[in-house]
Write an enzyme that holds these catalytic residues in place. Structure first.
Site, short mmCIF file in Angstrom:
data_model
loop_
_atom_site.label_atom_id
_atom_site.label_comp_id
_atom_site.label_asym_id
_atom_site.label_seq_id
_atom_site.Cartn_x
_atom_site.Cartn_y
_atom_site.Cartn_z
N PHE A 32 0.93 -1.04 -0.12
CA PHE A 32 0.11 -0.12 0.00
C PHE A 32 0.82 1.32 0.03
CE2 PHE A 32 -2.34 3.47 1.68
CZ PHE A 32 -3.67 3.37 0.81
N ASP A 55 9.46 3.06 1.95
CA ASP A 55 8.04 3.86 2.30
C ASP A 55 8.02 3.68 3.76
OD1 ASP A 55 5.59 4.70 2.74
OD2 ASP A 55 4.68 3.78 0.93
N LYS A 86 2.92 11.25 7.65
CA LYS A 86 2.17 10.90 8.82
C LYS A 86 2.57 11.68 10.29
CE LYS A 86 -0.32 7.02 6.73
NZ LYS A 86 -1.42 7.69 6.54
#
Length: 401
Positions: free
Chosen positions: A139, A224, A253
């Site tokens: 993802f 990532d 984030k």
């Protein structure tokens, strides 16, 4: 009709139906706690997908936001501002890289890393339209390019044509990676732990193997760390558990402190130099409001020892979860406070279990239908974990298969 029902009815009428959230409407947050519109309190066990590592409305981060909002909120990259350099210097120092490029969302960071890799490959290796190896159950966001190399059909259905140039191999399979290498391979993009994939952690040595493959074939290693980075797994970067240094790291984030969208890539100058004026950019990337928030967010991680807390409390949490007697559980896995509880397929979807946990005062998120994630803010205490465990135990011990 209570306030929650009113809000849910309104959202159902005016909102796109691209999410199926728990039926809770939050109105207030502080630390690990959130309160809904009817006054019910819950422990946030998702942390905004790790955006809230520092907890809800951390006083230092909120103060930075308010102070900067009174001075300057946006300059665009057409001009300099007095916060971006301080932010990027701090980010480079904490991650161990020479340069950083700020953006806003996680998927922007991934797109930026892909562009950097492709341009580097063209300029340094003469490869046009190079291929990037990625992994099943990945993802990396919701843009067309990101879903182009997703193996999740629901992310892709109806959104073609897709961006070419990606080769998908099984996660954690080093032999499959070796077989996928070709003369056109320019990079390997991966998550150190697959979050949406169900808190999947590959065997020890996998990332060292990737590093060796990248070095041998002169290709870039791209991590990532948008969800796993900045303390979530007990290290500043999750990849540091294997003492491996990628060429490019995507971050997001938790840089925001759960307050204002901020993301970035970090890498050394031999890669970053491919970005010359006019080649890439973002109106809001590196804006002074976001930079001020990010500076405070990074300071909190360091000053409050959140990496160390996550490592210690994560082990405690996992050990206690494994002690719960529940025949429906297949496996509990995690690193730091990034924990996945996988149930046996006989129980069907775990969304109803999340609803039961909500009734007990815990809001959690399911993934892949049979896995529940537990990822509370890193400011949680052992006593608060014990309280959460009491509620989890009551729910889990009542599951029948």
């Amino acid at each position: 009709m209570n306030n929650t029902q009113k809000e849910l009815k309104l959202v159902d009428r005016v909102s796109a139906q691209n999410y199926k959230p728990l039926p809770v409407v939050l109105s207030h947050g502080e630390g690990i706690w959130v309160t809904d519109v009817d006054g019910n309190r819950y422990i946030d066990m998702l942390s905004g997908y790790s955006s809230l590592n520092q907890g809800h409305r951390h006083p230092k981060i909120i103060k930075a936001l308010k102070d900067q909002a009174d001075r300057l909120t946006l300059s665009s990259r057409a001009f300099h501002n007095d916060k971006m350099g301080v932010f990027l210097e701090k980010l480079c120092s904490l991650t161990g890289y020479e340069k950083a490029l700020p953006m806003n969302s996680g998927v922007e960071a991934v797109e930026t890393a892909i562009k950097a890799a492709r341009k580097w490959a063209k300029e340094e290796r003469g490869i046009e339209e190079g291929e990037i190896i990625v992994f099943e159950n990945n993802f990396h966001g919701r843009s067309i390019t990101a879903v182009s190399f997703s193996s999740e059909q629901s992310y892709r259905s109806g959104f073609g044509p897709f961006t070419p140039g990606f080769v998908i191999v099984p996660y954690g399979d080093i032999d499959a990676v070796k077989k996928a290498i070709s003369k056109k391979t320019i990079a390997i993009l991966f998550e150190p732990i697959q979050g949406e994939g169900g808190i999947k952690i590959p065997v020890d040595g996998f990332f060292k193997g990737l590093r060796e493959i990248c070095d041998k074939n002169k290709i870039l290693m791209i991590a990532d760390e948008i969800q796993t980075g900045l303390g979530r797994t007990g290290k500043m970067l999750a990849i540091q558990h294997e003492n491996v240094r990628p060429d490019i790291v995507c971050l997001g984030k938790a840089i925001s402190g759960g307050v204002y969208p901020v993301s970035a890539i970090v890498c050394d100058d031999f890669i970053m130099k491919v970005f010359t004026p006019g080649v890439h950019g973002s109106t809001y990337g590196g804006n002074p409001l976001g930079a001020a928030v990010a500076i405070a967010a990074l300071d909190v991680i360091v000053e409050e020892n959140l990496c160390e807390k996550s490592l210690e409390l994560g082990k405690y949490f996992v050990d206690k979860l494994r002690a719960i007697k529940c025949s429906a559980i297949k496996e509990i896995r995690g690193r730091g406070l990034f924990i996945g509880i996988e149930f046996k397929p006989e129980i069907g979807k775990v969304f109803p279990i999340c609803e039961e946990l909500m009734k007990k005062g815990l809001i959690c998120k399911d993934t892949k239908n049979i896995i529940i994630r537990m990822a509370p803010p890193l400011v949680i205490t052992r006593e608060e974990i014990d309280h959460a465990l009491e509620q989890i135990k009551e729910v889990f011990e009542n599951i029948k298969i």
